[in-house]
Design an enzyme around this catalytic site. Structure first.
Site, PDB file in Angstrom:
ATOM      1  N   HIS A  32       0.877  -1.176   0.000  1.00 58.10           N
ATOM      2  CA  HIS A  32       0.000   0.000   0.000  1.00 58.10           C
ATOM      3  C   HIS A  32       0.914   1.226   0.000  1.00 58.10           C
ATOM      4  CE1 HIS A  32       1.126   0.118   4.190  1.00 58.10           C
ATOM      5  NE2 HIS A  32       0.583  -1.073   4.404  1.00 58.10           N
ATOM      6  N   HIS A  63       4.081   1.262   2.241  1.00 56.03           N
ATOM      7  CA  HIS A  63       5.254   0.574   1.691  1.00 56.03           C
ATOM      8  C   HIS A  63       5.905   1.417   0.596  1.00 56.03           C
ATOM      9  CE1 HIS A  63       2.748  -3.011   3.036  1.00 56.03           C
ATOM     10  NE2 HIS A  63       3.884  -3.245   3.654  1.00 56.03           N
ATOM     11  N   GLY A  67       8.838   1.838   8.821  1.00 56.56           N
ATOM     12  CA  GLY A  67       7.757   2.789   9.041  1.00 56.56           C
ATOM     13  C   GLY A  67       7.517   3.024  10.519  1.00 56.56           C
ATOM     14  N   GLN A 117       8.875  -1.610  16.618  1.00 50.93           N
ATOM     15  CA  GLN A 117       9.739  -2.402  15.739  1.00 50.93           C
ATOM     16  C   GLN A 117      10.958  -1.582  15.289  1.00 50.93           C
ATOM     17  OE1 GLN A 117       8.386  -5.084  12.419  1.00 50.93           O
ATOM     18  NE2 GLN A 117       8.595  -3.229  11.224  1.00 50.93           N
TER      19      GLN A 117
HETATM   20  P1  AMP Z   1       4.747  -4.859   6.747  1.00 45.98           P
HETATM   21  O1  AMP Z   1       4.727  -5.351   5.331  1.00 45.98           O
HETATM   22  O2  AMP Z   1       3.390  -4.548   7.282  1.00 45.98           O
HETATM   23  O3  AMP Z   1       5.603  -5.709   7.656  1.00 45.98           O
HETATM   24  O4  AMP Z   1       5.462  -3.448   6.700  1.00 45.98           O
HETATM   25  C1  AMP Z   1       6.703  -3.270   6.066  1.00 45.98           C
HETATM   26  C2  AMP Z   1       7.249  -1.920   6.422  1.00 45.98           C
HETATM   27  O5  AMP Z   1       6.325  -0.924   6.006  1.00 45.98           O
HETATM   28  C3  AMP Z   1       7.454  -1.734   7.923  1.00 45.98           C
HETATM   29  O6  AMP Z   1       8.640  -1.001   8.154  1.00 45.98           O
HETATM   30  C4  AMP Z   1       6.237  -0.944   8.325  1.00 45.98           C
HETATM   31  O7  AMP Z   1       6.448  -0.128   9.465  1.00 45.98           O
HETATM   32  C5  AMP Z   1       6.039  -0.087   7.097  1.00 45.98           C
HETATM   33  N1  AMP Z   1       4.654   0.397   7.051  1.00 45.98           N
HETATM   34  C6  AMP Z   1       3.526  -0.332   7.166  1.00 45.98           C
HETATM   35  N2  AMP Z   1       2.443   0.454   7.153  1.00 45.98           N
HETATM   36  C7  AMP Z   1       2.902   1.729   7.022  1.00 45.98           C
HETATM   37  C8  AMP Z   1       2.283   3.015   6.944  1.00 45.98           C
HETATM   38  N3  AMP Z   1       0.952   3.159   6.993  1.00 45.98           N
HETATM   39  N4  AMP Z   1       3.065   4.099   6.817  1.00 45.98           N
HETATM   40  C9  AMP Z   1       4.428   3.970   6.780  1.00 45.98           C
HETATM   41  N5  AMP Z   1       5.068   2.791   6.839  1.00 45.98           N
HETATM   42  C10 AMP Z   1       4.326   1.682   6.956  1.00 45.98           C
END
Ligand code: AMP
Length: 279
Positions: free
Chosen positions: A34, A37, A147, A153
């Site tokens: 989204h 990412h 993020g 994390q």
């Molecule tokens: P995930 O695929 O959910 O493990 O997320 C991968 C990376 O994208 C992680 O570093 C998350 O913190 C970041 N992330 C997920 N959602 C968001 C968001 N809404 N805004 C910024 N970064 C995000």
């Protein structure tokens, strides 16, 4: 854009890039992309010669009763989105290649890994630190992008990088939100329409805390009260935690201080949603 699906090939590529003097920016993800990412990928694109996105639904960071099997996946869509964001390499290993038979090492951040989200997800952060240590050793990035939606994390990984001397910088990227303020998350697809409406209470609750601080409120208990009041206006929102903590050891503070973290986790339907603000 190249797709690489084994650690051996990825590490070979990373060593060749390093020998050629190219800097790698790594964006670790679990896919189902989204705008959140994409903002990490664009930032990495702007700051590095080569951008690697890892796409791996890491089994070791899910508890036994969590959503590993149902986690949303769509590799072709993710590939196209990453390509559009200027990514050079997608590293998408299989679980078997990351954790072959006999795998038994673990990297554990022992200060805050059992606090906040770690209290209700006891194996989660050990899975995150272990997989990120592997990804850092495989992809050899100069910078890795995370993020701030997942603030705990990002901060735990900063502590790991500092304590274990990983030669890279953790870059923290602001949370990207939907138009109603809900933090973008792959898990938002679990929400039914009524639950999605309830999710909008989460940014409203954090805004209530922000407004209280702007109005001079300093007591953490008052901020938590404002957050709980907002969230409890819907019976669908089941609060896991709402806390104000310092970002050194994640202990709760009585009075807000600069840089402290106001963090919430809320179960709505099948989704566990987290959000936060840094004061
Ligand atoms: P995930 O695929 O959910 O493990 O997320 C991968 C990376 O994208 C992680 O570093 C998350 O913190 C970041 N992330 C997920 N959602 C968001 C968001 N809404 N805004 C910024 N970064 C995000």
């Amino acid at each position: 854009m190249k797709t690489i699906d084994t650690a051996k090939e990825m590490q070979g590529e990373a060593l060749a890039l390093r020998a050629a003097g190219r800097s790698v920016g790594l964006v670790p993800t679990m896919g189902y992309f989204h705008e959140g990412h994409l903002s990490l990928m664009r930032r990495a694109r702007a700051e590095n010669g080569v951008v690697v996105v890892s796409l791996f639904v890491n089994p070791t960071q899910f508890g036994a009763n969590e959503d590993l099997a149902s986690y949303p996946r769509d590799f072709e869509r993710d590939r196209a989105m990453a390509e559009g964001a200027g990514v050079d390499i997608i590293f998408s290993p299989t679980p078997e290649s990351m954790y072959p038979p006999g795998f038994r090492a673990r990297v554990e951040e022992m200060g805050v890994n059992k606090k906040l989200c770690g209290a209700s997800r006891p194996v989660h952060f050990d899975g995150v630190t272990t997989v990120c240590a592997k990804l850092f050793n495989i992809c050899l990035p100069s910078r890795a992008y995370f993020g701030m939606k997942d603030a705990q994390q990002a901060l735990i990984l900063e502590m790991m990088v500092r304590d274990l001397n990983f030669p890279l910088e953790i870059v923290k990227v602001p949370t990207v939100r939907e138009s109603d303020g809900v933090a973008m998350s792959s898990r938002n697809v679990y929400l039914k329409p009524e639950e999605r409406e309830t999710a909008a209470l989460i940014p409203q609750a954090l805004n209530a805390a922000r407004a209280a601080i702007a109005g001079g409120e300093r007591k953490a208990s008052a901020l938590v009260g404002a957050i709980r009041n907002t969230l409890e206006s819907s019976p669908l929102a089941k609060i896991d935690y709402a806390k104000v903590v310092n970002t050194r050891d994640f202990d709760e503070v009585e009075l807000v201080e600069e840089g402290c973290l106001v963090a919430v986790a809320v179960n709505i339907g099948k989704a566990r949603l987290i959000d936060n603000l840094i004061v």
